[in-house]
Structures are given as structure tokens and as C-alpha cells.
Design a protein around this motif. Structure first.
Motif, PDB file in Angstrom:
ATOM      1  N   LEU B  73       0.731  -1.215  -0.046  1.00 10.25           N
ATOM      2  CA  LEU B  73      -0.075  -0.026  -0.001  1.00 10.25           C
ATOM      3  C   LEU B  73       0.745   1.137  -0.022  1.00 10.25           C
ATOM      4  O   LEU B  73       0.401   2.427  -0.412  1.00 10.25           O
ATOM      5  CB  LEU B  73      -1.000  -0.007   1.149  1.00 10.25           C
ATOM      6  CG  LEU B  73      -2.204  -0.924   1.063  1.00 10.25           C
ATOM      7  CD1 LEU B  73      -2.860  -1.005   2.466  1.00 10.25           C
ATOM      8  CD2 LEU B  73      -3.098  -0.833  -0.279  1.00 10.25           C
ATOM      9  N   ILE B  74       2.211   1.015   0.509  1.00 13.57           N
ATOM     10  CA  ILE B  74       2.936   2.516   0.482  1.00 13.57           C
ATOM     11  C   ILE B  74       3.655   2.430  -0.817  1.00 13.57           C
ATOM     12  O   ILE B  74       3.912   3.304  -1.328  1.00 13.57           O
ATOM     13  CB  ILE B  74       3.711   2.305   1.740  1.00 13.57           C
ATOM     14  CG1 ILE B  74       3.281   2.473   3.245  1.00 13.57           C
ATOM     15  CG2 ILE B  74       4.968   3.590   1.722  1.00 13.57           C
ATOM     16  CD1 ILE B  74       4.285   2.096   4.304  1.00 13.57           C
ATOM     17  N   ALA B  75       4.273   1.017  -1.259  1.00  9.93           N
ATOM     18  CA  ALA B  75       5.013   1.241  -2.443  1.00  9.93           C
ATOM     19  C   ALA B  75       4.228   1.615  -3.784  1.00  9.93           C
ATOM     20  O   ALA B  75       5.080   2.219  -4.625  1.00  9.93           O
ATOM     21  CB  ALA B  75       5.864  -0.186  -2.498  1.00  9.93           C
ATOM     22  N   PRO B  77       1.692   3.351  -4.733  1.00 11.15           N
ATOM     23  CA  PRO B  77       1.365   4.775  -5.034  1.00 11.15           C
ATOM     24  C   PRO B  77       2.585   5.415  -5.189  1.00 11.15           C
ATOM     25  O   PRO B  77       2.751   6.250  -6.074  1.00 11.15           O
ATOM     26  CB  PRO B  77       0.566   5.382  -3.909  1.00 11.15           C
ATOM     27  CG  PRO B  77       0.185   4.267  -3.170  1.00 11.15           C
ATOM     28  CD  PRO B  77       0.730   3.090  -3.397  1.00 11.15           C
ATOM     29  N   LEU B  78       3.616   4.971  -4.462  1.00  9.94           N
ATOM     30  CA  LEU B  78       4.945   5.964  -4.550  1.00  9.94           C
ATOM     31  C   LEU B  78       5.552   5.551  -6.100  1.00  9.94           C
ATOM     32  O   LEU B  78       6.153   6.243  -6.798  1.00  9.94           O
ATOM     33  CB  LEU B  78       5.871   5.133  -3.403  1.00  9.94           C
ATOM     34  CG  LEU B  78       7.441   5.866  -3.539  1.00  9.94           C
ATOM     35  CD1 LEU B  78       7.201   7.069  -2.680  1.00  9.94           C
ATOM     36  CD2 LEU B  78       8.303   5.063  -2.884  1.00  9.94           C
ATOM     37  N   ILE B  81       3.828   7.521  -8.465  1.00  9.22           N
ATOM     38  CA  ILE B  81       4.120   8.925  -8.513  1.00  9.22           C
ATOM     39  C   ILE B  81       5.356   8.912  -9.202  1.00  9.22           C
ATOM     40  O   ILE B  81       5.535   9.906 -10.324  1.00  9.22           O
ATOM     41  CB  ILE B  81       4.248   9.495  -7.066  1.00  9.22           C
ATOM     42  CG1 ILE B  81       2.828   9.751  -6.520  1.00  9.22           C
ATOM     43  CG2 ILE B  81       4.812  10.909  -7.160  1.00  9.22           C
ATOM     44  CD1 ILE B  81       2.867  10.058  -5.062  1.00  9.22           C
ATOM     45  N   LEU B  82       6.184   8.248  -8.960  1.00  6.37           N
ATOM     46  CA  LEU B  82       7.647   8.009  -9.405  1.00  6.37           C
ATOM     47  C   LEU B  82       7.412   7.894 -11.052  1.00  6.37           C
ATOM     48  O   LEU B  82       8.338   8.678 -11.788  1.00  6.37           O
ATOM     49  CB  LEU B  82       8.630   7.343  -8.794  1.00  6.37           C
ATOM     50  CG  LEU B  82       9.036   7.464  -7.714  1.00  6.37           C
ATOM     51  CD1 LEU B  82       9.987   6.154  -7.064  1.00  6.37           C
ATOM     52  CD2 LEU B  82       9.859   8.529  -7.348  1.00  6.37           C
TER      53      LEU B  82
END
Lengths: 261, 272
Positions: B73-75, B77-78, B81-82
Motif C-alpha cells: 500500500l505504501i510502495a 502509489p509511490l 508517482i515516480l
């Protein structure tokens, strides 16, 4: 608006990743035994780190094991990759299957299985068993880095070299090896870092009286952390940061990496 | 290199792998299925049903599932975005997210221990602000935190690697055909990033399921996972038979989850 949110998100994750490390760095300069209070700037934990026999010998063992295991794994792995490349489908898939085991299996099982094996064959636990264990889990990474390069390397060049009178060894070192060098190098680096970072396998295969950085941290934690461990963390982080920065962004590095990736 | 001789180059490797991979695993099998006198028995394996062994396995599966989910869940979206920022593989921002991977993982857990301890940094800050001290360490939550922290880069890297390979035109085509962001995400981007997600999940789930260092350092011996049980059987109680039996169970779980995951994976390229 969307940009602000995504910036905030990136920043939060970076904060999460680096705040603990920054705290360690701050504590390494803190002139107070308490972790919660700032007692002024000091370098004395660095001094005590440099005089700490345990830390220095663990550092030496870690680097030596990483270097030797990466080197031997690279040689064995590259040889194996060349042979696997030329095998028929069945033996090839069997060997690749076994190669996958240490990568997929849990480290704890790899560790205890090797410990049982060393004890069963009466190999006394110590430097040599850590080395053997690290070579074992490193070889698969080398094979997986070298194989794609071998697949790309042209078969014709090697045969041309042979036709022109080179011995197979000469042909290998002058023609094939330069072709697959990026894969060999990235395999070596991968193996080196895997070995540096390993804790679990080392924990089970080391004997009493020998430590790597990881096992030293683990045993220190039980006895209560000395501030010199913070200095050690800071030094390690600085080295990792600088080495990776140079290898990623130094002029000329891009080109080499492009060839390797 | 088609000459016959090259085949023998694999010989040292084959001998090595037999000696240090195959035979050791057979030894685990042997010890796991025998008792101290060497007679065949299923007792060691059956002992997983005892509460003292089953509860740590159950807890380990729970904590590792939660950690893996949180990492995802953190990775995701990250990485998204990247990708949308056109952050290339060699850029400094991407570098920042991968860097912690190279830092010794025990030292990174040590950092959290320092922060969370009863007399640690967070409680120090709280008490200097005259706020009540919190009980942070030695809880399952502390262990999940340590797991997520330790393995997050291993989830970011493979997902990011697959996301930047998706052609912009594929995504634009979806928008042109009238799909909204949600639909594009669920029906185009997510399915295309499955190989990366699978290798990310493997790289987080297996080590967190079997860890004993994180639970020992952030659990203070109060939170016991299956890894701790096995480690103690070998290093403290010297009961290799029971330790091996429980390891066999652990391997069955790993093989099962791999088999489950490999149904969704179609390439080996995401790992390296």
C-alpha cells in the motif's frame, strides 16, 4: 493540488526511511549516555569505536568474507553459467531448479540446514563455514546475472577466434569474457552486497568467537547498545552512501551501468 | 561456446550445490522425521499443533501478511508517482528510495529500537514535552513497523521496475477510449504490474514470515514468532529434531505460497 499531495507523499516516505538513520547519526555525536538528551557534540564514541577490538575484527571479518565469497562465487558461477548455457533442456532445468532453492528458501532454513551439514561432516564452525555458506547463497545471483549476457553474446565470435587459431582458453579470455563482463561484474557486486548484509545464515554457521557486523549488532543489542555502535552505523551509512553515489552519478558511470543493466 | 568440454565447467558447481544445498536439506528432512535415537517418527512435525508452536506460526503469518500488505500500500502509489514524474532509473530521487536496501538491516532495526525503547528517543521527547510516556516497544505493532521499515525498498524496487516499463501509449489509449483514472488504474496499470507485485510480495513475505531478529530486537522476547521458536530449538535447547520438524512445516508454507504466487507471475525479469 495533485502535485502538492504527491510531493507530500514522497517526502513522508523519505522521512520514514531516513529519520531513524538520522537519529542514529545524531546519537553518534551525542555527549551523553542517555538517548533522550542532547549533551553536546563529541567525537569520543568514534574514538572508542576505533579502539574496540570486537568492532574492528567484526569489520575485518565482514569485508574479508564478502570479498572472498563474492570472488569465488563469481568464478564458480560464471563457469557454471557457461556450462548451463550449452546444456540440453532437461539437465539444464534440473540445475536451474536447484540454483533457485537458496534464493527462494527462507534464510533460516538455509542456515540451519548448512549448520547441520557442517556438524555432520565434522567441519568445525568458524570463518571457513561462514565463507562456504556465503559462497553457496551467492552463486545463484552470479549465475542469474551472467546467463542473460551469455544469451546475448554472439556465438560466432568465439568460433571465429577458434578458427583463427586461438585455443579455447584464449578465445574465452579474449573474446567471450569481455562480452559478458558487465554481467560478471554486476553478479560480483550483487554477491558482495548480499554477503555484507547477511545476518541469518551467518548466525547459524559461525562458531563461537567470530563475528560479522550483523552478528555483533545482534549480540550487542542483548547486552545493551554501546554508543560506539552508533558511530559504526554512521560510518557504514556514509560509506554506502558515497560508494552508491559515485557508482550511480559519477561521470562515465552511466555508460558502464547502461551496458550492465 | 558449443564445444563439448564446456559442459564439464559446471562440475565444480554441481558438486558444490549437492554438498551444500541438497545434502543439508536432506539432513533437515532426516532430523525432522526422526527422534533423538534415530527412529522414524512424525512427532516433530505433529508438534506444530501444540499451542506453544502453533501460536507463533499463526502470529508470524498474521504479522507478515499485514507487513506485506502495508508495504504494498505504501510502495504502489509511490512507484506510480515516480513513474508519472518521469523519474528515470538513474535519477537521484529513485536512488533515495533504493539506498536503504544497501544499509545493513540489523543496524536499521537497531535504529528503531533506539527510537521506541522505554527510555528511548520518542519517549524522551514526549517526557520533555511533559506528555505521558508511551509503551511502544515489545508490541506486535513495533514488529510490524520494523518489518515494513526493513523490507519496504524490496517492494518499491520491483514494482517501480515494472511500472516504468509500461508504455505511455497504452495508458493514454485507455484515457482516449473514455476510461477514468480509477478504471485505467484497475484495468490497465495494475494488471500490467503484476510481475513486479509478485516479486515484491515474495521478497517481503518470506523473510518477514521467518524472521527472528526483528521480533527479538523489537519484541524483547515477549513477542514470539515461528522463527524465534526454531532458532531457540537449535541454539538454546539443542533439539535439532524438533527444530527440523518445524522447519519442514515452514518450508511447506513457503512452497505453497510460492506456488500460489507463481500462477500470477510470468517472468523472471522483475527480480533483478
Amino acid at each position: 493540488m495533485k502535485k502538492i499531495i504527491s510531493n507530500a507523499y514522497l517526502f513522508t516516505v523519505i522521512l520514514f526511511l531516513y529519520a531513524p538513520i538520522l537519529v542514529l547519526i545524531a546519537l553518534s555525536f551525542n555527549d551523553s549516555k542517555s538517548r533522550a538528551h542532547w549533551g553536546g557534540f563529541t567525537l569520543r564514541w568514534y574514538m572508542s569505536m576505533l579502539q574496540d577490538r570486537d568492532i574492528l575484527s567484526a569489520l575485518r571479518t565482514t569485508l574479508l568474507i564478502a570479498l572472498l565469497s563474492a570472488l569465488l562465487a563469481t568464478i564458480l558461477g560464471t563457469m557454471a553459467a557457461i556450462a548451463i548455457q550449452n546444456m540440453r533442456a532437461f539437465p539444464r532445468s534440473v540445475i536451474l531448479g536447484i540454483t533457485n532453492i537458496p534464493m527462494l528458501n527462507a534464510d533460516i532454513v538455509t542456515g540451519i540446514s548448512m549448520m547441520l551439514c557442517f556438524i555432520a561432516f565434522r567441519i568445525s564452525l568458524g570463518f571457513q563455514t561462514i565463507l562456504i555458506a556465503h559462497i553457496t547463497f551467492n552463486i545463484p545471483y552470479v549465475i542469474l546475472s551472467v546467463m542473460p549476457k551469455l544469451r546475448q553474446a554472439s556465438q560466432v565470435n568465439y568460433e571465429a577466434a577458434l578458427d583463427l587459431g586461438a585455443t579455447p582458453l584464449q578465445a574465452f579470455f579474449k573474446v567471450v569474457l569481455p562480452d559478458i563482463m558487465p554481467g560478471v561484474l554486476s553478479g560480483f557486486l550483487l554477491a558482495f552486497t548480499m554477503s555484507l548484509d547477511d545476518f541469518i545464515v551467518t548466525h547459524f554457521t559461525r562458531g563461537a568467537g567470530i563475528n560479522t557486523i550483523s552478528t555483533l549488532v545482534y549480540s550487542e543489542v542483548r547486552r545493551g547498545i554501546k554508543p560506539s555502535m552508533y558511530s559504526l552505523s554512521t560510518v557504514i551509512f556514509a560509506v554506502v552512501f558515497i560508494v552508491l553515489l559515485i557508482s550511480n552519478f559519477a561521470p562515465g558511470a552511466k555508460k558502464a551501468r547502461g551496458a550492465g543493466a | 561456446m558449443k564445444s563439448k568440454g564446456t559442459r564439464y565447467l559446471a562440475l565444480p558447481y554441481i558438486v558444490w550445490m549437492c554438498g551444500f544445498i541438497v545434502i543439508p536439506l536432506l539432513l533437515v528432512l532426516y532430523y525432522g522425521l526422526t527422534d533423538r535415537s534415530g527412529t522414524f517418527t512424525f512427532d516433530n512435525v505433529r508438534k506444530i499443533m501444540l499451542a506453544e508452536n502453533f501460536r507463533p506460526l499463526y502470529l508470524a503469518m498474521g504479522l507478515s501478511a499485514v507487513s506485506t500488505l502495508l508495504c504494498f500500500l505504501i510502495a504502489f502509489p509511490l512507484a506510480l508517482i515516480l513513474r508519472s514524474r518521469k523519474v528515470g532509473k538513474g535519477s537521484f530521487v529513485a536512488f533515495l528510495f533504493i539506498l536503504p536496501m544497501w544499509m545493513n538491516s540489523l543496524l536499521r532495526i537497531l535504529a528503531w529500537q533506539t527510537l521506541l525503547e522505554r527510555k528511548g528517543v520518542i519517549n524522551g521527547i514526549l517526557s520533555s514535552l511533559h506528555l505521558p510516556e508511551q509503551h511502544l516497544i515489545n508490541t506486535p505493532a513495533a514488529i510490524v513497523l520494523g518489518m515494513v521499515y526493513d523490507f519496504l525498498p524490496f517492494m518499491i524496487l520491483p514494482i517501480y521496475n515494472t511500472l516504468i516499463k509500461i508504455d505511455d501509449n497504452t495508458i493514454n489509449a485507455a484515457y482516449d477510449l473514455g476510461a477514468g483514472f480509477r478504471e485505467t488504474l484497475l484495468r490497465i496499470i495494475l494488471p500490467l504490474s503484476v510481475p513486479g507485485i509478485v516479486s515484491g510480495v515474495t521478497m517481503v513475505f518470506v523473510p518477514t514470515l521467518t524472521t527472528f531478529a526483528i521480533s527479538n530486537m523489537l519484541g524483547g522476547g515477549k513477542v514470539f514468532l515461528i522463527g524465534n521458536v526454531i532458532e531457540q530449538e537449535f541454539m538454546l535447547n539443542s533439539n535439532w529434531n524438533l527444530g527440523s520438524g518445524l522447519s519442514l512445516i515452514l518450508m511447506v508454507f513457503i512452497i505453497m505460497s510460492m506456488a500460489l504466487l507463481s500462477r500470477y507471475d510470468n517472468g523472471e525479469d522483475a527480480i533483478l
